[in-house]
Design a protein around this motif. Structure first.
Motif, mmCIF file in Angstrom:
data_model
loop_
_atom_site.group_PDB
_atom_site.id
_atom_site.type_symbol
_atom_site.label_atom_id
_atom_site.label_comp_id
_atom_site.label_asym_id
_atom_site.label_seq_id
_atom_site.Cartn_x
_atom_site.Cartn_y
_atom_site.Cartn_z
ATOM 1 N N ILE A 260 21.198 34.055 0.172
ATOM 2 C CA ILE A 260 21.503 32.972 -0.477
ATOM 3 C C ILE A 260 22.162 32.426 -0.462
ATOM 4 O O ILE A 260 22.855 32.298 -0.566
ATOM 5 N N ARG A 261 22.407 30.811 0.328
ATOM 6 C CA ARG A 261 23.609 29.965 -0.435
ATOM 7 C C ARG A 261 23.022 28.398 -0.777
ATOM 8 O O ARG A 261 22.061 28.247 -0.659
ATOM 9 N N ALA A 262 23.766 28.880 -2.007
ATOM 10 C CA ALA A 262 23.692 28.186 -2.950
ATOM 11 C C ALA A 262 25.016 26.777 -3.292
ATOM 12 O O ALA A 262 26.099 27.401 -2.274
ATOM 13 N N ASP A 263 25.177 26.150 -3.653
ATOM 14 C CA ASP A 263 25.966 24.926 -3.696
ATOM 15 C C ASP A 263 27.149 25.154 -4.065
ATOM 16 O O ASP A 263 28.483 25.818 -3.800
ATOM 17 N N ASP A 264 27.256 26.425 -5.104
ATOM 18 C CA ASP A 264 28.656 27.414 -5.393
ATOM 19 C C ASP A 264 29.293 28.752 -5.312
ATOM 20 O O ASP A 264 29.336 28.560 -5.956
ATOM 21 N N TYR A 265 28.201 29.467 -4.997
ATOM 22 C CA TYR A 265 27.407 30.512 -4.521
ATOM 23 C C TYR A 265 27.327 31.095 -4.011
ATOM 24 O O TYR A 265 26.451 30.601 -2.994
ATOM 25 N N ARG A 266 27.624 31.724 -2.617
ATOM 26 C CA ARG A 266 26.530 32.492 -2.688
ATOM 27 C C ARG A 266 26.095 34.155 -2.373
ATOM 28 O O ARG A 266 26.650 34.613 -3.277
ATOM 29 N N LEU A 267 24.634 34.268 -2.075
ATOM 30 C CA LEU A 267 24.157 36.094 -2.687
ATOM 31 C C LEU A 267 23.746 36.167 -1.366
ATOM 32 O O LEU A 267 23.004 35.484 -1.004
ATOM 33 N N ARG A 268 24.005 38.085 -1.822
ATOM 34 C CA ARG A 268 23.694 38.510 -0.659
ATOM 35 C C ARG A 268 23.285 39.879 -1.577
ATOM 36 O O ARG A 268 23.959 40.319 -2.389
ATOM 37 N N ILE A 269 21.828 40.196 -1.157
ATOM 38 C CA ILE A 269 21.281 41.246 -2.193
ATOM 39 C C ILE A 269 21.095 42.549 -0.635
ATOM 40 O O ILE A 269 21.066 42.576 0.348
ATOM 41 N N PHE A 270 21.564 43.846 -0.991
ATOM 42 C CA PHE A 270 21.751 44.531 -0.500
ATOM 43 C C PHE A 270 20.299 45.779 -0.946
ATOM 44 O O PHE A 270 20.414 46.203 -2.192
ATOM 45 N N ALA A 271 20.216 46.582 -0.274
ATOM 46 C CA ALA A 271 20.024 48.016 -0.241
ATOM 47 C C ALA A 271 20.569 49.016 -0.023
ATOM 48 O O ALA A 271 21.182 49.135 1.411
ATOM 49 N N LEU A 272 20.978 50.155 -0.563
ATOM 50 C CA LEU A 272 21.705 51.453 -1.029
ATOM 51 C C LEU A 272 20.937 52.517 -0.571
ATOM 52 O O LEU A 272 20.104 51.778 -1.511
ATOM 53 N N LYS A 273 21.144 53.794 0.050
ATOM 54 C CA LYS A 273 20.924 54.606 0.093
ATOM 55 C C LYS A 273 21.473 55.739 1.004
ATOM 56 O O LYS A 273 23.011 55.437 1.413
#
Length: 397
Positions: A260-273
């Protein structure tokens, strides 16, 4: 299976310029400009990172520290150590503290300045008072000689910045006698009301420590990572430790599920296993990109919005989730501002007052140097003033 049920990983300044800050208040989307405090525009002021140009190759045992100014005399280098104990110990050896170190520790334990909403507004604009308060507060850096172990120097981004021993994060390993496999430059940080292990403050991962970083993420079951630095800021400040699609580090499978790209940050969502476990552990990485190198942010609202969003995500995380991991490059300046702001927003909302000085001292007891410059200290006051105004507007509505 909840993330908290996963098993542990199997191998288990230089002195700052005394000028006004570079930031100004900016209006919230639903607030009128005249409702917010106004500051005259001032030239951008550099905030020096006292570790920015330090090389990591030198053995810390051979380091010498020269006297360079007031901040160092106040304890901003390796001279003020909270716990002179073996790394990994949980209790300090108080008898080994020198008089100066004991004095610094006592100061950090007792310093306090409770501010009402009205006092906060006035204090935030008192540049001289804030600088004096900042320089009176010991930095409490740990002594690199506490970590006289072969190979440790390669795991520190900056040779003079090491984790304070009593609160350091210890990685689990099959061989507990192998100190190097347990070491990461990170500290557990207390939160609001002194709650233990709410955050982890750490350096930006290096090429040598990426695997250690992900081991820590899995071991602590952290729901959120907050990154407050760019990868390059004149020189490397953090290696790109996350995958674009997927990667495996020491048996930890990491895959990106959303960007997800916002104006002031980027959000990455990970799945860990790890291994054959069917359930995955969901992790969010907020990469805040609007904090300029060697400056305070030009605008307070975007940072405040991120602070509030991360806190909301933390509160919604599964019950057994661990600390929020926060890092910049050295893990003390921008990292300290972010964690302090989160704690103080909660205090202001719950109590109607803030104690910014006491919070900074609490952070420095856990990790030396947190909130690195007087400009950053003043910026925290401004962000809290903005949040107080936001709370007041909400009450009036």
């Amino acid at each position: 299976m909840s993330p908290g049920c996963f098993p542990a990983f199997p191998e288990d300044r230089r002195r700052s310029m005394s000028r006004q800050p570079s930031f100004t208040y900016s209006e919230w989307s639903d607030a009128r400009e005249e409702d917010l405090f106004e500051l005259e525009a001032v030239p951008e002021t550099p905030v020096f990172d006292c570790f920015a140009d330090t090389k990591a190759e030198t053995d810390p045992v051979t380091l010498t520290v020269k006297q360079v100014g007031l901040q160092e005399r106040r304890g901003s280098n390796v001279s003020l150590t909270l716990d002179m104990c073996t790394p990994g110990c949980t209790e300090p050896y108080g008898a080994l503290l020198s008089p100066g170190e004991q004095s610094a520790r006592d100061h950090l334990l007792k310093a306090s300045n409770v501010l009402s909403a009205e006092q906060l507004r006035t204090r935030a604009l008192d540049d001289a008072a804030l600088q004096a308060e900042f320089f009176e507060t010991p930095m409490n850096f740990a002594d690199p000689k506490e970590y006289d172990y072969p190979g440790v120097v390669r795991k520190n981004r900056y040779k003079t910045l090491v984790p304070n021993p009593r609160s350091r994060v210890c990685l689990k390993a099959t061989d507990r006698d192998d100190f190097l496999s347990t070491y990461i430059n990170a500290n557990y940080m207390r939160g609001y009301g002194g709650e233990e292990k709410v955050y982890i403050a750490t350096q930006g991962p290096t090429v040598n420590t990426v695997s250690d970083f992900w081991r820590m993420v899995w071991q602590e079951c952290s729901p959120v990572i907050v990154m407050l630095t760019n990868v390059e800021e004149k020189n490397e400040k953090c290696t790109e430790y996350w995958p674009e699609d997927g990667v495996t580090y020491d048996g930890i499978e990491i895959s990106v599920t959303r960007l997800i790209r916002a104006d002031d940050y980027r959000l990455r969502i990970f799945a860990l296993k790890v291994g054959t476990f069917l359930d995955t552990y969901i992790l969010r990485l907020y990469w805040y990109t609007s904090w300029p190198d060697q400056k305070t942010p030009d605008k307070a609202p975007p940072l405040l919005e991120l602070v509030l969003e991360v806190e909301e995500v933390r509160l919604r995380a599964p019950p057994k989730s661990g600390p929020v991991i926060v890092h910049c490059s050295a893990g003390i300046g921008r990292t300290g501002c972010f964690i302090a702001t989160t704690i103080l927003c909660k205090q202001l909302k719950n109590e109607g007052v803030v104690d910014i000085l006491k919070t900074m001292c609490q952070l420095r007891l856990d990790r030396g140097g947190m909130i690195q410059t007087p400009e950053q200290y003043q910026f925290v006051h401004h962000v809290l003033s903005l949040y107080e105004k936001k709370l007041s507007c909400s009450v009036e509505e």
